[in-house]
Write an enzyme that holds these catalytic residues in place. Sequence first.
Site, short mmCIF file in Angstrom:
data_model
loop_
_atom_site.label_atom_id
_atom_site.label_comp_id
_atom_site.label_asym_id
_atom_site.label_seq_id
_atom_site.Cartn_x
_atom_site.Cartn_y
_atom_site.Cartn_z
N ARG A 57 -1.73 -0.06 -13.68
CA ARG A 57 -0.38 0.18 -13.09
C ARG A 57 0.60 -0.62 -13.91
O ARG A 57 1.81 0.09 -14.25
CB ARG A 57 -0.29 -0.40 -11.67
CG ARG A 57 -1.25 0.42 -10.69
CD ARG A 57 -1.09 -0.30 -9.52
NE ARG A 57 0.03 -0.49 -8.76
CZ ARG A 57 0.16 -1.46 -7.89
NH1 ARG A 57 -1.03 -2.23 -7.68
NH2 ARG A 57 1.24 -1.90 -7.31
N SER A 113 -3.05 -3.19 -2.84
CA SER A 113 -3.19 -4.46 -3.77
C SER A 113 -3.28 -5.62 -3.05
O SER A 113 -4.15 -6.49 -3.31
CB SER A 113 -2.48 -4.08 -5.15
OG SER A 113 -2.53 -5.36 -5.85
N1 URA Z 1 1.20 -8.48 -5.94
C1 URA Z 1 -0.01 -7.78 -6.32
O1 URA Z 1 -1.03 -8.27 -5.79
N2 URA Z 1 -0.04 -6.47 -6.08
C2 URA Z 1 1.10 -5.81 -6.28
O2 URA Z 1 0.58 -4.58 -6.30
C3 URA Z 1 2.36 -6.22 -6.47
C4 URA Z 1 2.52 -7.63 -6.14
#
Ligand code: URA
Length: 464
Positions: free
Chosen positions: A178, A193
Amino acid sequence: MTDASSVPLHIIDLIRKKRDGGALNAHEIAFLVEGAASGTIPPEQLAAWLMAAWLRGLSLDETRALTIAMRDSGEKFSPRLLLLGKVAVDKHSTGGVGDKTSFLVAPIASACGLVVPMISGRALGHTGGTLDKLESIPGFRTALTLDEFGSVLAECGAAIVSQTPELVPADRVLYALRDRTGTVESPGLICASILSKKLAAGLDALVLDVKTGSGAFLRKREDAEYLAALMVATAETAGTRTVALMTDMGQPLGRMAGNWIELMEAVELLRGERPKRSEDLRELSLQLAGWMIHLGGKADSPERGSAMAETALNDGSALRVFLRMVEAQGGDVRVFDDPPAFHRPGAARVLEAWESGYVSDMETTQIGWAVQRLGAGREKAGEPVDPHAGIEFHARRGARVERGQPVATLYATRAELLAEPVALLKKAIILSETPPGAAVPLVSRILTYENAEALLRDAGKVIG
Ligand code: URA
C-alpha cells in the site's frame, strides 16, 4: 448446494470481481489474506486487488472479514495474556504532532489494575513515532520476542513494543505494498490494518484517539468520523469493547514535539507537575485513560476512570510503573533523574515573533514536517533518527505575542538543519491582529458502538 469453501478460488477472479464493483465473501477474503501472508499470491496481483479495493471501497462485511482474516494470519498473543489473569486494554491514536499520551495512559492503566500490551509504530509522514521516542532512552529495546513481551507485562502490567514477525504477517506484506502503490488512505484498508494488529494482541477493550484538524491524516471531519465509526463497529463485532474519541490536532499536543523532549514532558506530568502549556496533554491523557479504566471494568463511568487516573498521576504510582517498564525493557532510568541534563542537541535556535499579534492558527502538518526535518524523523526507511531533535513551543493557539518574544525553540543535530524548519514554522504559525474565534474543544465527539452504528447507517452502510 455447493459449499462456498469447497469451490477452488483464483486470485484473478477476485481482482476482476472487485474491479467491477462486486463484494468478496469471507471465504474469498481469507484466501487472499492467506496468499499474502504465505507468499503464494505474487505482489503484482495483491497490488492490483488493493487498487481495486481502494477505488471501489470495501463494504462493512468485507472490512470485517478482512480484519478477522488478517488477525488470524499469524500467531496471537491472547493465550499469553490469559495466563496473566488481568483485563487487557490499549489505546490507539491515528497519529499527530507532539502526541505522547501513550507514555501516560499505559502506566496509568497498569497502576489501576489493568494490563496494557501496546504494539506501536515509528514516525510516519509528518507524525512522530512512539518507538523512536522510546529509543531515545539509552538501552531501551522495542523489538522484544513474544516471550519477553509476556515477561515485561507480567512484571510491570505495561509494555510498549514493535510489531513482532509472528503477529499479523499479512499486514506487513499488504502495508508495504500500500505504501508503494498509493493505496494507504482507504477507510476499509486502514481499519483492517490497525485493528488486525490490536485484535491479535488479545485486547478486551480498546480506546481509539481519532485526530481531526490541520495536523490529522484525515483532515475532513466526516472522513475521520466515518473511519472512527468503522473501527468501533468492526472491533466491537469482533468481541473487543471499543470507543473512539474525536480529538483536536489543530495544534501540537502539549509543548514539546520531537523524541527525548516528548519523554521529558510526559515524565513531568507523571511526577504530578502541571506546566501550563502541557495542560491539553494532561487533560486528553486523563480522558483516554478514564475510558480505558472504565471499559476495562475498573470504574463504573469514564468520569470515575479519569478521577482514578488523576490519582495515579498524583500519588506517583503511574510514574513507578513507567520507570519499571523502562528498566524491564533494558532502558537506563538514570536519565530520568535530571531529564534536561540528558538533552544534548547539536544546535539550537530561538524563533522570535516576527510581528506582534495573536497566534490565530497553526498549520500543524507543516509544523510536523519541521520537527521531522530537524532530524527527529527519517528521509528513508531504516535511517537512524536524532533523539535530541525537536521543537519546544512557547506560545499556543490564542496566545498574544509581542514582536521579539520567543515563539519556539528548535533543536537539531547540526546548525545547517535549522534553516528549513525555521522557514516552515514562520509560514505555519499565523500571527493576526485579531484573536481566533471560539476555542476548539479538545474532545469534540465520543463514538460508542451505538452511535457508531447510527453514523454508519446514516452514511448508507448498514452493519450486516
Ligand atoms: N497505521 C496502520 O497500522 N495501518 C494503516 O493502514 C494506517 C496507519
